[in-house]
Design an enzyme around this catalytic site. Structure first.
Site, mmCIF file in Angstrom:
data_model
loop_
_atom_site.group_PDB
_atom_site.id
_atom_site.type_symbol
_atom_site.label_atom_id
_atom_site.label_comp_id
_atom_site.label_asym_id
_atom_site.label_seq_id
_atom_site.Cartn_x
_atom_site.Cartn_y
_atom_site.Cartn_z
ATOM 1 N N GLY A 14 42.417 40.056 25.777
ATOM 2 C CA GLY A 14 40.995 39.813 26.023
ATOM 3 C C GLY A 14 40.342 38.765 25.147
ATOM 4 O O GLY A 14 39.117 38.768 24.997
ATOM 5 N N ILE A 94 47.144 39.914 41.380
ATOM 6 C CA ILE A 94 46.849 38.965 42.453
ATOM 7 C C ILE A 94 45.670 39.515 43.239
ATOM 8 O O ILE A 94 45.651 40.699 43.601
ATOM 9 C CB ILE A 94 48.088 38.758 43.344
ATOM 10 C CG1 ILE A 94 49.151 38.005 42.530
ATOM 11 C CG2 ILE A 94 47.735 38.017 44.626
ATOM 12 C CD1 ILE A 94 50.496 37.903 43.207
ATOM 13 N N ASN A 109 38.756 31.635 37.268
ATOM 14 C CA ASN A 109 39.966 32.062 36.566
ATOM 15 C C ASN A 109 40.313 31.009 35.517
ATOM 16 O O ASN A 109 40.008 29.829 35.696
ATOM 17 C CB ASN A 109 41.140 32.192 37.552
ATOM 18 C CG ASN A 109 42.407 32.670 36.880
ATOM 19 O OD1 ASN A 109 42.376 33.609 36.070
ATOM 20 N ND2 ASN A 109 43.522 32.037 37.166
ATOM 21 N N HIS A 111 43.605 29.393 33.526
ATOM 22 C CA HIS A 111 45.064 29.316 33.623
ATOM 23 C C HIS A 111 45.579 28.403 32.519
ATOM 24 O O HIS A 111 45.038 27.317 32.321
ATOM 25 C CB HIS A 111 45.462 28.778 35.001
ATOM 26 C CG HIS A 111 46.938 28.780 35.201
ATOM 27 N ND1 HIS A 111 47.653 29.949 35.437
ATOM 28 C CD2 HIS A 111 47.853 27.780 35.170
ATOM 29 C CE1 HIS A 111 48.938 29.651 35.550
ATOM 30 N NE2 HIS A 111 49.084 28.341 35.400
ATOM 31 N N THR A 143 40.615 30.865 44.856
ATOM 32 C CA THR A 143 40.755 30.787 46.315
ATOM 33 C C THR A 143 41.997 31.589 46.699
ATOM 34 O O THR A 143 42.661 32.171 45.832
ATOM 35 C CB THR A 143 40.905 29.326 46.786
ATOM 36 O OG1 THR A 143 42.045 28.761 46.133
ATOM 37 C CG2 THR A 143 39.673 28.504 46.468
ATOM 38 N N ASP A 144 42.319 31.587 47.982
ATOM 39 C CA ASP A 144 43.415 32.436 48.448
ATOM 40 C C ASP A 144 44.774 32.028 47.887
ATOM 41 O O ASP A 144 45.693 32.846 47.838
ATOM 42 C CB ASP A 144 43.476 32.439 49.983
ATOM 43 C CG ASP A 144 42.276 33.160 50.596
ATOM 44 O OD1 ASP A 144 41.468 33.713 49.834
ATOM 45 O OD2 ASP A 144 42.165 33.162 51.827
ATOM 46 N N LEU A 146 47.296 31.188 44.912
ATOM 47 C CA LEU A 146 47.382 31.567 43.497
ATOM 48 C C LEU A 146 47.295 30.330 42.591
ATOM 49 O O LEU A 146 47.983 29.334 42.827
ATOM 50 C CB LEU A 146 48.714 32.290 43.245
ATOM 51 C CG LEU A 146 48.914 32.836 41.829
ATOM 52 C CD1 LEU A 146 47.943 33.969 41.533
ATOM 53 C CD2 LEU A 146 50.346 33.296 41.633
ATOM 54 N N GLU A 176 41.188 26.982 25.513
ATOM 55 C CA GLU A 176 40.725 27.970 26.505
ATOM 56 C C GLU A 176 39.388 28.562 26.067
ATOM 57 O O GLU A 176 38.450 28.686 26.848
ATOM 58 C CB GLU A 176 41.760 29.092 26.670
ATOM 59 C CG GLU A 176 43.063 28.651 27.287
ATOM 60 C CD GLU A 176 44.001 29.820 27.586
ATOM 61 O OE1 GLU A 176 43.520 30.909 27.961
ATOM 62 O OE2 GLU A 176 45.221 29.650 27.456
HETATM 63 C C1 GRF Z 1 45.424 33.259 28.592
HETATM 64 O O1 GRF Z 1 46.381 32.336 28.152
HETATM 65 C C2 GRF Z 1 44.934 32.904 29.973
HETATM 66 O O2 GRF Z 1 44.883 31.542 30.222
HETATM 67 C C3 GRF Z 1 45.989 33.529 30.848
HETATM 68 O O3 GRF Z 1 46.333 34.729 30.210
HETATM 69 C C4 GRF Z 1 46.032 34.628 28.806
HETATM 70 C C5 GRF Z 1 45.086 35.749 28.503
HETATM 71 O O4 GRF Z 1 44.779 35.831 27.136
HETATM 72 N N1 GRF Z 1 45.494 33.691 32.193
HETATM 73 P P1 GRF Z 1 43.546 36.709 26.673
HETATM 74 O O5 GRF Z 1 43.743 38.116 27.263
HETATM 75 O O6 GRF Z 1 42.297 36.086 27.179
HETATM 76 O O7 GRF Z 1 43.622 36.731 25.186
#
Ligand code: GRF
Length: 193
Positions: A14, A94, A109, A111, A143-144, A146, A176
């Protein structure tokens, strides 16, 4: 300013959710985080959310016979919290088209790759195996398909000699935590105007 109501979906650590919660504490941030939902009761992020006075909800996917039934319950909860926006943050499920339809254009999301490169899992390992010179992260609308959908923000990091998947993941994670709050703010402003 009328703030957008955002729900965050997690499955574990998280840390991105925490970055969103911290950013949303700023008075001029255009979204408020109203609930955190986890599909796992042991998600470490839940304690942080509770400590910050945010509603938390565990919806265990294993308690539902089908993906559709789980997503129905998830969507019903999010709507009960009157969320305008949904931010998936390390949510390892998913999402079905039916749930996406309920939050069309309002579900984000994050990624850990420079999409469209490295959709799916093990992105850091795959970037290293390819001897990629740069790597990064992407916030996109769900979107649909992945790990697809319109890109809201991306950030690049260099891949350095001697990098391991862990060192590269750590460098990406810093970005991120920087771009996800900015991306959520952008979409929140868009839907409230
Ligand atoms: C992150 O690297 C995110 O990009 C990916 O999963 C990881 C989650 O990390 N989808 P956290 O739970 O936010 O620390």
């Amino acid at each position: 300013m009328k703030k957008a109501r955002a729900g965050v979906l997690i499955s574990g650590r998280g840390s991105n959710m925490m970055a969103l919660v911290e950013a949303a504490k700023a008075p001029d941030y255009p979204a408020e985080i109203v609930c955190i939902v986890s599909n796992r009761a042991d998600a470490a992020g839940l304690a942080f959310a509770e400590a910050n006075g945010i509603a938390t909800k565990v919806i265990d996917h294993k308690a539902y016979a089908t993906r559709d039934a789980f997503d129905q319950a998830l969507g019903d909860y999010l709507e009960s919290q009157r969320v305008d926006l949904v931010a998936c943050a390390g949510f390892m499920r998913i999402i079905t088209p039916a749930l996406i339809r309920r939050f069309e254009g309002r579900m984000l999301n994050i990624h850990p790759s420079l999409l469209p490169a490295y959709k799916g899992l093990h992105t850091h390992e795959r970037a290293l195996a390819d001897r990629a010179k740069e790597h990064g992260c992407t916030v996109h609308l769900v979107t649909d398909e992945l790990d697809d959908g319109p890109i809201v923000l991306q950030a690049k990091v260099p891949v350095r000699p001697g990098d391991t998947a862990e060192s590269l993941a750590a460098r990406v994670l810093v970005e991120e935590h920087r771009i996800y709050p900015d991306a959520l703010a952008m979409v929140a402003k868009r839907i409230k105007n």
